[in-house]
Design a protein around this motif. Structure first.
Motif, PDB file in Angstrom:
ATOM      1  N   ASN A 108      16.595   7.466   9.452  1.00 55.34           N
ATOM      2  CA  ASN A 108      17.769   6.743   9.941  1.00 55.34           C
ATOM      3  C   ASN A 108      18.933   6.778   8.954  1.00 55.34           C
ATOM      4  OD1 ASN A 108      16.767   5.435  12.538  1.00 55.34           O
ATOM      5  ND2 ASN A 108      15.146   4.948  11.087  1.00 55.34           N
ATOM      6  N   CYS A 109      19.023   7.832   8.156  1.00 56.38           N
ATOM      7  CA  CYS A 109      20.071   7.868   7.138  1.00 56.38           C
ATOM      8  C   CYS A 109      21.378   8.486   7.626  1.00 56.38           C
ATOM      9  CB  CYS A 109      19.576   8.579   5.876  1.00 56.38           C
ATOM     10  SG  CYS A 109      19.299  10.336   6.072  1.00 56.38           S
ATOM     11  N   ASP A 110      21.396   9.067   8.816  1.00 58.78           N
ATOM     12  CA  ASP A 110      22.627   9.648   9.349  1.00 58.78           C
ATOM     13  C   ASP A 110      23.530   8.529   9.859  1.00 58.78           C
ATOM     14  OD1 ASP A 110      24.670  10.983  10.639  1.00 58.78           O
ATOM     15  OD2 ASP A 110      23.353  12.251  11.842  1.00 58.78           O
ATOM     16  N   PRO A 111      24.687   8.305   9.199  1.00 55.88           N
ATOM     17  CA  PRO A 111      25.551   7.193   9.606  1.00 55.88           C
ATOM     18  C   PRO A 111      26.170   7.371  10.989  1.00 55.88           C
ATOM     19  CG  PRO A 111      26.648   8.530   7.945  1.00 55.88           C
ATOM     20  CD  PRO A 111      25.250   9.059   8.083  1.00 55.88           C
ATOM     21  N   ASP A 112      26.119   8.597  11.525  1.00 57.45           N
ATOM     22  CA  ASP A 112      26.696   8.856  12.850  1.00 57.45           C
ATOM     23  C   ASP A 112      25.684   8.741  13.979  1.00 57.45           C
ATOM     24  OD1 ASP A 112      29.214   9.349  11.728  1.00 57.45           O
ATOM     25  OD2 ASP A 112      28.700  11.449  11.351  1.00 57.45           O
ATOM     26  N   THR A 113      24.454   8.376  13.645  1.00 59.63           N
ATOM     27  CA  THR A 113      23.394   8.257  14.642  1.00 59.63           C
ATOM     28  C   THR A 113      22.888   6.820  14.678  1.00 59.63           C
ATOM     29  OG1 THR A 113      22.720  10.532  14.203  1.00 59.63           O
ATOM     30  CG2 THR A 113      21.133   9.130  15.332  1.00 59.63           C
ATOM     31  N   ASP A 114      22.758   6.293  15.895  1.00 57.16           N
ATOM     32  CA  ASP A 114      22.227   4.941  16.042  1.00 57.16           C
ATOM     33  C   ASP A 114      20.749   4.921  15.681  1.00 57.16           C
ATOM     34  OD1 ASP A 114      24.628   3.936  16.974  1.00 57.16           O
ATOM     35  OD2 ASP A 114      24.092   4.174  19.084  1.00 57.16           O
ATOM     36  N   PHE A 115      20.267   3.750  15.219  1.00 55.06           N
ATOM     37  CA  PHE A 115      18.835   3.586  15.002  1.00 55.06           C
ATOM     38  C   PHE A 115      18.117   3.800  16.321  1.00 55.06           C
ATOM     39  CE2 PHE A 115      20.339   0.827  11.433  1.00 55.06           C
ATOM     40  CZ  PHE A 115      19.762   1.566  10.416  1.00 55.06           C
ATOM     41  N   ALA A 116      16.906   4.336  16.247  1.00 55.58           N
ATOM     42  CA  ALA A 116      16.138   4.649  17.446  1.00 55.58           C
ATOM     43  C   ALA A 116      15.897   3.412  18.311  1.00 55.58           C
ATOM     44  CB  ALA A 116      14.810   5.283  17.058  1.00 55.58           C
ATOM     45  N   SER A 141       0.840  -1.199   0.000  1.00 55.08           N
ATOM     46  CA  SER A 141       0.000   0.000   0.000  1.00 55.08           C
ATOM     47  C   SER A 141       0.879   1.255   0.000  1.00 55.08           C
ATOM     48  CB  SER A 141      -0.902   0.021   1.240  1.00 55.08           C
ATOM     49  OG  SER A 141      -0.116   0.239   2.410  1.00 55.08           O
ATOM     50  N   ALA A 142       0.284   2.369  -0.435  1.00 54.95           N
ATOM     51  CA  ALA A 142       1.019   3.631  -0.436  1.00 54.95           C
ATOM     52  C   ALA A 142       1.466   3.991   0.978  1.00 54.95           C
ATOM     53  CB  ALA A 142       0.162   4.740  -1.034  1.00 54.95           C
ATOM     54  N   THR A 143       0.611   3.743   1.958  1.00 58.87           N
ATOM     55  CA  THR A 143       0.951   4.037   3.352  1.00 58.87           C
ATOM     56  C   THR A 143       2.154   3.211   3.798  1.00 58.87           C
ATOM     57  OG1 THR A 143      -1.347   4.578   3.840  1.00 58.87           O
ATOM     58  CG2 THR A 143       0.067   4.065   5.716  1.00 58.87           C
ATOM     59  N   ASP A 144       2.202   1.952   3.417  1.00 59.43           N
ATOM     60  CA  ASP A 144       3.319   1.079   3.774  1.00 59.43           C
ATOM     61  C   ASP A 144       4.612   1.558   3.120  1.00 59.43           C
ATOM     62  OD1 ASP A 144       4.524  -1.167   5.038  1.00 59.43           O
ATOM     63  OD2 ASP A 144       4.333  -2.313   3.181  1.00 59.43           O
ATOM     64  N   VAL A 145       4.534   1.954   1.856  1.00 61.13           N
ATOM     65  CA  VAL A 145       5.717   2.455   1.148  1.00 61.13           C
ATOM     66  C   VAL A 145       6.187   3.760   1.799  1.00 61.13           C
ATOM     67  CG1 VAL A 145       6.597   3.318  -1.065  1.00 61.13           C
ATOM     68  CG2 VAL A 145       5.095   1.311  -1.011  1.00 61.13           C
ATOM     69  N   GLN A 146       5.267   4.636   2.137  1.00 57.96           N
ATOM     70  CA  GLN A 146       5.627   5.879   2.813  1.00 57.96           C
ATOM     71  C   GLN A 146       6.321   5.595   4.140  1.00 57.96           C
ATOM     72  OE1 GLN A 146       1.764   7.656   2.969  1.00 57.96           O
ATOM     73  NE2 GLN A 146       2.033   8.735   1.007  1.00 57.96           N
ATOM     74  N   SER A 147       5.803   4.621   4.872  1.00 60.83           N
ATOM     75  CA  SER A 147       6.414   4.243   6.145  1.00 60.83           C
ATOM     76  C   SER A 147       7.845   3.751   5.936  1.00 60.83           C
ATOM     77  CB  SER A 147       5.565   3.165   6.823  1.00 60.83           C
ATOM     78  OG  SER A 147       6.160   2.750   8.023  1.00 60.83           O
ATOM     79  N   GLU A 148       8.049   2.942   4.919  1.00 61.12           N
ATOM     80  CA  GLU A 148       9.383   2.435   4.586  1.00 61.12           C
ATOM     81  C   GLU A 148      10.336   3.591   4.271  1.00 61.12           C
ATOM     82  OE1 GLU A 148      12.149  -0.626   3.953  1.00 61.12           O
ATOM     83  OE2 GLU A 148      10.043  -1.050   4.318  1.00 61.12           O
ATOM     84  N   LEU A 149       9.868   4.527   3.456  1.00 63.48           N
ATOM     85  CA  LEU A 149      10.703   5.664   3.075  1.00 63.48           C
ATOM     86  C   LEU A 149      10.977   6.587   4.260  1.00 63.48           C
ATOM     87  CD1 LEU A 149       9.100   6.447  -0.385  1.00 63.48           C
ATOM     88  CD2 LEU A 149      11.295   5.333   0.044  1.00 63.48           C
ATOM     89  N   HIS A 150       9.983   6.780   5.125  1.00 62.70           N
ATOM     90  CA  HIS A 150      10.195   7.582   6.333  1.00 62.70           C
ATOM     91  C   HIS A 150      11.250   6.935   7.225  1.00 62.70           C
ATOM     92  CE1 HIS A 150       7.237  10.777   5.972  1.00 62.70           C
ATOM     93  NE2 HIS A 150       6.374   9.885   5.524  1.00 62.70           N
ATOM     94  N   PHE A 151      11.188   5.630   7.379  1.00 55.27           N
ATOM     95  CA  PHE A 151      12.173   4.924   8.204  1.00 55.27           C
ATOM     96  C   PHE A 151      13.580   5.143   7.660  1.00 55.27           C
ATOM     97  CE2 PHE A 151      14.884   1.308   9.151  1.00 55.27           C
ATOM     98  CZ  PHE A 151      14.802   1.271  10.536  1.00 55.27           C
ATOM     99  N   VAL A 152      13.738   4.990   6.354  1.00 51.84           N
ATOM    100  CA  VAL A 152      15.052   5.179   5.733  1.00 51.84           C
ATOM    101  C   VAL A 152      15.518   6.617   5.930  1.00 51.84           C
ATOM    102  CG1 VAL A 152      16.303   5.198   3.536  1.00 51.84           C
ATOM    103  CG2 VAL A 152      14.763   3.316   4.068  1.00 51.84           C
ATOM    104  N   ALA A 153      14.625   7.580   5.694  1.00 56.79           N
ATOM    105  CA  ALA A 153      14.983   8.992   5.841  1.00 56.79           C
ATOM    106  C   ALA A 153      15.332   9.332   7.286  1.00 56.79           C
ATOM    107  CB  ALA A 153      13.836   9.882   5.346  1.00 56.79           C
TER     108      ALA A 153
END
Length: 71
Positions: free
Chosen positions: A59-67, A45-57
């Motif tokens: 957590n894209c800072d390599p100097d920051t740990d995942f939440a 679903s579009a909502t699922d894809v948006q969620s995936e992209l939000h997660f990537v965005a």
């Protein structure tokens, strides 16, 4: 060969082809993202894809740990 290895092989080839053709690599990256989103939307679903992209965005800072990572 793993999924990451397959993707990395093709991504590296796309970047090399862009450089050889004098095409902006950012434009190729944007095109690849659009292709990935289109492929996702075939089965998700579009909502699922948006969620995936939000997660990537988010957590894209390599100097920051995942939440969800603990110290």
């Amino acid at each position: 060969m793993s999924a990451s290895e397959i993707a990395n092989t093709h991504f590296s080839a796309a970047m090399a082809a862009a450089q050889a053709a004098g095409v902006d690599q950012d434009s190729v990256c944007r095109s690849l993202v659009n292709l990935v989103v289109s492929k996702y939307l075939e089965t998700r679903s579009a909502t699922d894809v948006q969620s995936e992209l939000h997660f990537v965005a988010d957590n894209c800072d390599p100097d920051t740990d995942f939440a969800f990572m603990r110290p």
